[in-house]
Every structure is written in C-alpha cells, then in structure tokens.
Design a protein around this motif. Structure first.
Motif, mmCIF file in Angstrom:
data_model
loop_
_atom_site.group_PDB
_atom_site.id
_atom_site.type_symbol
_atom_site.label_atom_id
_atom_site.label_comp_id
_atom_site.label_asym_id
_atom_site.label_seq_id
_atom_site.Cartn_x
_atom_site.Cartn_y
_atom_site.Cartn_z
ATOM 1 N N ARG A 132 80.655 20.196 50.327
ATOM 2 C CA ARG A 132 79.815 19.715 49.223
ATOM 3 C C ARG A 132 80.545 19.830 47.890
ATOM 4 O O ARG A 132 80.474 18.915 47.058
ATOM 5 C CB ARG A 132 78.496 20.491 49.174
ATOM 6 C CG ARG A 132 77.481 20.069 50.231
ATOM 7 C CD ARG A 132 76.099 20.629 49.925
ATOM 8 N NE ARG A 132 76.089 22.093 49.982
ATOM 9 C CZ ARG A 132 75.825 22.796 51.075
ATOM 10 N NH1 ARG A 132 75.569 22.171 52.225
ATOM 11 N NH2 ARG A 132 75.814 24.110 51.053
ATOM 12 N N VAL A 133 81.234 20.937 47.690
ATOM 13 C CA VAL A 133 81.958 21.107 46.424
ATOM 14 C C VAL A 133 83.104 20.102 46.335
ATOM 15 O O VAL A 133 83.330 19.489 45.279
ATOM 16 C CB VAL A 133 82.484 22.549 46.300
ATOM 17 C CG1 VAL A 133 83.389 22.681 45.073
ATOM 18 C CG2 VAL A 133 81.326 23.532 46.202
ATOM 19 N N MET A 134 83.825 19.921 47.426
ATOM 20 C CA MET A 134 84.930 18.963 47.407
ATOM 21 C C MET A 134 84.425 17.558 47.116
ATOM 22 O O MET A 134 85.030 16.796 46.356
ATOM 23 C CB MET A 134 85.681 19.001 48.742
ATOM 24 C CG MET A 134 86.409 20.297 49.015
ATOM 25 S SD MET A 134 87.675 20.645 47.765
ATOM 26 C CE MET A 134 88.270 22.237 48.349
ATOM 27 N N GLU A 135 83.292 17.203 47.706
ATOM 28 C CA GLU A 135 82.718 15.878 47.456
ATOM 29 C C GLU A 135 82.292 15.735 46.001
ATOM 30 O O GLU A 135 82.517 14.674 45.379
ATOM 31 C CB GLU A 135 81.526 15.652 48.375
ATOM 32 C CG GLU A 135 80.896 14.274 48.232
ATOM 33 C CD GLU A 135 79.738 14.055 49.175
ATOM 34 O OE1 GLU A 135 79.259 12.900 49.252
ATOM 35 O OE2 GLU A 135 79.296 15.013 49.839
ATOM 36 N N ALA A 136 81.710 16.797 45.452
ATOM 37 C CA ALA A 136 81.272 16.749 44.052
ATOM 38 C C ALA A 136 82.449 16.554 43.103
ATOM 39 O O ALA A 136 82.299 15.958 42.023
ATOM 40 C CB ALA A 136 80.517 18.027 43.694
ATOM 41 N N HIS A 137 83.622 17.047 43.507
ATOM 42 C CA HIS A 137 84.830 16.890 42.683
ATOM 43 C C HIS A 137 85.611 15.627 43.064
ATOM 44 O O HIS A 137 86.716 15.419 42.548
ATOM 45 C CB HIS A 137 85.734 18.113 42.837
ATOM 46 C CG HIS A 137 85.265 19.308 42.076
ATOM 47 N ND1 HIS A 137 85.722 19.628 40.808
ATOM 48 C CD2 HIS A 137 84.374 20.282 42.404
ATOM 49 C CE1 HIS A 137 85.152 20.745 40.392
ATOM 50 N NE2 HIS A 137 84.318 21.166 41.341
ATOM 51 N N GLY A 138 85.064 14.809 43.952
ATOM 52 C CA GLY A 138 85.748 13.587 44.347
ATOM 53 C C GLY A 138 86.992 13.815 45.177
ATOM 54 O O GLY A 138 87.931 13.015 45.122
ATOM 55 N N LEU A 139 86.987 14.874 45.990
ATOM 56 C CA LEU A 139 88.198 15.268 46.708
ATOM 57 C C LEU A 139 88.046 15.219 48.227
ATOM 58 O O LEU A 139 88.875 15.791 48.937
ATOM 59 C CB LEU A 139 88.606 16.690 46.286
ATOM 60 C CG LEU A 139 88.991 16.861 44.814
ATOM 61 C CD1 LEU A 139 89.185 18.337 44.487
ATOM 62 C CD2 LEU A 139 90.260 16.075 44.507
ATOM 63 N N THR A 140 87.045 14.521 48.713
ATOM 64 C CA THR A 140 86.812 14.507 50.158
ATOM 65 C C THR A 140 88.043 14.047 50.926
ATOM 66 O O THR A 140 88.397 14.620 51.956
ATOM 67 C CB THR A 140 85.613 13.604 50.497
ATOM 68 O OG1 THR A 140 84.437 14.134 49.859
ATOM 69 C CG2 THR A 140 85.391 13.542 51.994
ATOM 70 N N LYS A 141 88.753 13.033 50.435
ATOM 71 C CA LYS A 141 89.903 12.520 51.172
ATOM 72 C C LYS A 141 91.130 13.420 51.058
ATOM 73 O O LYS A 141 92.110 13.219 51.779
ATOM 74 C CB LYS A 141 90.253 11.109 50.700
ATOM 75 C CG LYS A 141 90.753 11.008 49.269
ATOM 76 C CD LYS A 141 91.086 9.559 48.932
ATOM 77 C CE LYS A 141 91.571 9.397 47.507
ATOM 78 N NZ LYS A 141 91.912 7.971 47.205
ATOM 79 N N HIS A 142 91.071 14.415 50.183
ATOM 80 C CA HIS A 142 92.219 15.314 50.005
ATOM 81 C C HIS A 142 92.008 16.678 50.652
ATOM 82 O O HIS A 142 92.902 17.520 50.615
ATOM 83 C CB HIS A 142 92.511 15.508 48.510
ATOM 84 C CG HIS A 142 92.850 14.235 47.787
ATOM 85 N ND1 HIS A 142 93.882 13.425 48.165
ATOM 86 C CD2 HIS A 142 92.259 13.643 46.707
ATOM 87 C CE1 HIS A 142 93.935 12.370 47.341
ATOM 88 N NE2 HIS A 142 92.962 12.483 46.460
ATOM 89 N N ARG A 143 90.842 16.923 51.236
ATOM 90 C CA ARG A 143 90.570 18.212 51.882
ATOM 91 C C ARG A 143 90.831 18.126 53.372
ATOM 92 O O ARG A 143 91.049 17.037 53.929
ATOM 93 C CB ARG A 143 89.127 18.646 51.635
ATOM 94 C CG ARG A 143 88.087 17.727 52.276
ATOM 95 C CD ARG A 143 86.754 18.416 52.424
ATOM 96 N NE ARG A 143 85.678 17.539 52.883
ATOM 97 C CZ ARG A 143 85.453 17.220 54.143
ATOM 98 N NH1 ARG A 143 86.259 17.684 55.106
ATOM 99 N NH2 ARG A 143 84.447 16.432 54.476
ATOM 100 N N LEU A 144 90.785 19.278 54.040
ATOM 101 C CA LEU A 144 90.935 19.319 55.486
ATOM 102 C C LEU A 144 89.569 19.309 56.168
ATOM 103 O O LEU A 144 88.535 19.428 55.511
ATOM 104 C CB LEU A 144 91.715 20.572 55.899
ATOM 105 C CG LEU A 144 93.123 20.739 55.309
ATOM 106 C CD1 LEU A 144 93.803 21.959 55.914
ATOM 107 C CD2 LEU A 144 93.963 19.487 55.524
ATOM 108 N N ASN A 145 89.575 19.207 57.484
ATOM 109 C CA ASN A 145 88.332 19.186 58.253
ATOM 110 C C ASN A 145 87.940 20.554 58.782
ATOM 111 O O ASN A 145 87.043 20.664 59.629
ATOM 112 C CB ASN A 145 88.459 18.194 59.413
ATOM 113 C CG ASN A 145 88.560 16.765 58.927
ATOM 114 O OD1 ASN A 145 87.890 16.380 57.975
ATOM 115 N ND2 ASN A 145 89.414 15.977 59.560
ATOM 116 N N ALA A 146 88.592 21.592 58.315
ATOM 117 C CA ALA A 146 88.213 22.983 58.581
ATOM 118 C C ALA A 146 88.640 23.782 57.365
ATOM 119 O O ALA A 146 89.592 23.417 56.670
ATOM 120 C CB ALA A 146 88.889 23.512 59.845
#
Length: 383
Positions: free
Chosen positions: A295-309
């Motif tokens: 949720r935090v990564m999405e709020a910062h617009g970083l979903t495509k730059h994070r990992l899946n764990a």
C-alpha cells in the motif's frame, strides 16, 4: 559435547516434534534439512552436501545415517547417540542403506514423513529414496513440520538472536567509516565480516550482498569489487550471525550529495518499513505485512519498482540461504505470533533512473508492537 543449549532445551524440542508427528499420524520422520538436525540435536556440519538422514521415530528415538567424515562431527556437536554409516564407493546408493536401517528399526509398513523441501536432499537422491520406500511404507511430504516448529523461538533462542543483532550492528559500524569517495568495496566487505568474527560470530548462511553504482540495484551477491565515486550509492545486505542464528539488515548508503530521487525512494522505504512494523503483531498474517508494504509503495507510485515479497522469518540456517520458508508475500495465511524473528526489507530498484534504495531490519515479535533487534535508526545515511 559442543552444544549451544542446555540438554533440557533439546528435550523440549524433541517433545514438540513427537507431538506434531502424532497429530499427523506419522510413525517416523526422515530429516534431511541441516537446520532441522541442528535445531533438534545441535548437530553442526556442512556435510549435508552429501547424503545424510536423521531418522526420528514416534517414540522419540533417533538414528543418524551419515558418512564416516561426519561421525566425529556428530558425536562432538550433537545429542545423537546412535550413528550409522554408509560407505563411499563406486555405485553407492545410500538410500538402500537407509531402507535397511528402517527395516532394522521395525518400520516396514510405517507412515513415513519425509523432508523433501531442502537442499539437503537433491532431486537425484529424492528419486532414489522414493524408489526404495514406495513399497516399504506409506510416504508423505512432511517438509513443513520442523520448519513450523522452528518459527517460534524459545527464550534461549531469542538470546542468540539478540546477540546476532548486536553483531550485525557491529558490522555496520565497521563499514560506515569506509563508505566514502574512493572507498573500496573489498575493504568494506572485509571489515563487516571481520567484525562478526571478532565478536564471536559465524559465517552467514549466504554471502553478504554488496554493490555500488549500477550494482546497487542487485539484491544478490556477485563477484567483483569496485571503488566508490564522489556521488555514489552502495547497497548492503548482511547479517549478524551467532551460533547460526541470523539477524539480517539492509541499507543503501550514499556518498556525496543525494539526488532528489534517492530522497523520494528513501521516504517511501522508511514509510513502508514503519507500516510493516505496525502490521507485524499477533492477529495479523504474513500476508497482512506484505499488504502494508504494498500500500505504501503504491501510494508513492512505486509498485513497478518493488518486489513481490518484503521479508521472511530468520533463525538458525545453513547454506545456501539464511531465509526461512515463511515469507511476507500476498495472501500468505501464516499467522504472526509472539517470539518470531522476522526480517522485513524494503527494496526499491528504479532501473529507469538507475537509483537504488533499500532499508531492512530484523524484529522480534511480541504480544504487541515488534522489537527492532538493531540499535541503528531509520535515517538516510549520506557519507
């Protein structure tokens, strides 16, 4: 014997395993994971690169089948009293020795639980094992049993984890003065591992991760060292290790002037880690912790730059990884309980701008908020 816990601790672990076997209606367990053998008996070796098996019957009796090279190792480091050897020779098939041992233990027709999900049992040996046992008894995958028991730490284990956390902090303290323009990754790595050894610690179950410049976007170890530039980024993932218990940490450290993107990514990593802390308490699941991070990564617009764990359980582990199987990923139903040691890592790799930012700590879960096992804060570090 070179045991790191009181005999009563090992007895209590064996009692828990026997109870778990009874619940699954297993007559015997075949343990192939080195961490299982270490947890249950203290047996400490890297001999699991060859075939070996700890046979545990439902009455609590145990027999280790191993090679001659590990006979004295087992006698010196474990509570195991009965040790059987298979011989190195051309065409040897130790699974035949294991079947014969099980027969001698009057286990023909037994319900047999096998630890398949481990690097201590290669695919080849697993196939040979199945060939030997398919008509001997009823076999089933019981890889989750000891892993599940190891997830909750005793007070004695928590003391090891706290010591590991201190050693991890010592390693970071040793590295920080060397992280500067012209600083050598080789010297940084040597200082970190040296600090763990100097504090009475051990080798980690996998290599420390170090990478600067473009390599800072990697989250695995690779060969090859470089020196830091004036404005550089250095990603470190390491662990303090004490009696094989791990307390992992992760941080991207900057030299010179931080870029605007570095600052943005750091704020996201810090906010996500704090959100994970809040979720890391009884009543929530491992999946809930991941969701807090996502949720935090999405709020910062970083979903495509994070990992899946975004983390996992840690404890006493052996090569090739310090990761326990329980991980923070989407929809993982594993429940958070007190006395777990959990590593949460916020890994952001922006390949579009070549910017890395990582932040991670190991926590001890409690009845409420988790306890950070590091004395270091959650600040952006610029050298």
């Amino acid at each position: 014997m070179a045991l790191h816990f009181e005999k009563s601790e090992y007895d209590a672990r064996l009692d828990r395993l026997v109870m778990a076997m009874s619940e699954r209606k297993l007559d015997v367990m075949l343990l192939f994971a080195q961490e299982s053998m270490y947890w249950l008996t203290g047996y400490d070796t890297f001999g699991f690169c060859f075939f070996q098996c700890l046979v545990v019957k439902s009455d609590g009796s145990m027999v280790l089948l191993t090679r001659s090279a590990d006979l004295r190792q087992a006698r010196h480091t474990s509570t195991i009293e009965n040790i059987s050897l298979w011989s190195d020779r051309h065409g040897a098939d130790p699974t035949v020795d294991l079947r014969n041992l099980l027969n001698d233990l009057d286990l023909l027709g037994a319900r047999i639980g096998v630890e398949y999900d481990t690097h201590g049992l290669t695919a080849k040996n697993g196939r040979l094992l199945d060939e030997q046992l398919q008509t001997f008894g009823k076999i089933e995958d019981a890889s989750d049993i000891v892993d599940g028991l190891r997830l909750i730490k005793s007070e004695a284990e928590i003391a090891k984890a706290r010591k590991a956390g201190k050693l991890g902090d010592d390693a970071f303290d040793a590295a920080l003065p060397l992280i500067r323009q012209g600083g050598d990754e080789a010297e940084i790595l040597a200082a970190m591992q040296g600090a763990v050894f100097a504090g009475g610690g051990d080798y980690p179950a996998n290599e420390f991760i170090i990478g600067s410049g473009p390599d800072a976007l990697l989250c695995r170890y690779k060969a090859g060292r470089r020196k830091l530039n004036k404005n550089d980024q250095l990603t470190l993932e390491w662990a303090g290790v004490y009696h094989h218990y791990h307390a992992a940490m992760m941080q991207t450290v900057l030299t010179g002037k931080p870029s605007k993107r570095h600052q943005e990514l750091f704020e996201a990593a810090r906010d996500a880690l704090l959100a994970c802390e809040k979720a890391m308490k009884p009543g929530n699941t491992f999946g809930d912790v991941f969701d807090a991070h996502a949720r935090v990564m999405e709020a910062h617009g970083l979903t495509k730059h994070r990992l899946n764990a975004c983390g996992y359980s840690v404890g006493a582990r052996f090569s090739p990884s310090w990761m326990d199987p329980q991980m923070f990923y989407a929809a993982n139903p594993e429940e958070i309980a007190p006395n777990m040691t959990l590593f949460a890592h916020m890994i952001i790799m922006d390949s579009e701008t070549g910017t890395a930012m990582c932040l991670g700590r190991t926590y001890l879960t409690t009845e409420g908020e988790p306890e950070n096992l590091s004395r270091h804060g959650l600040d952006l570090i610029v050298q």
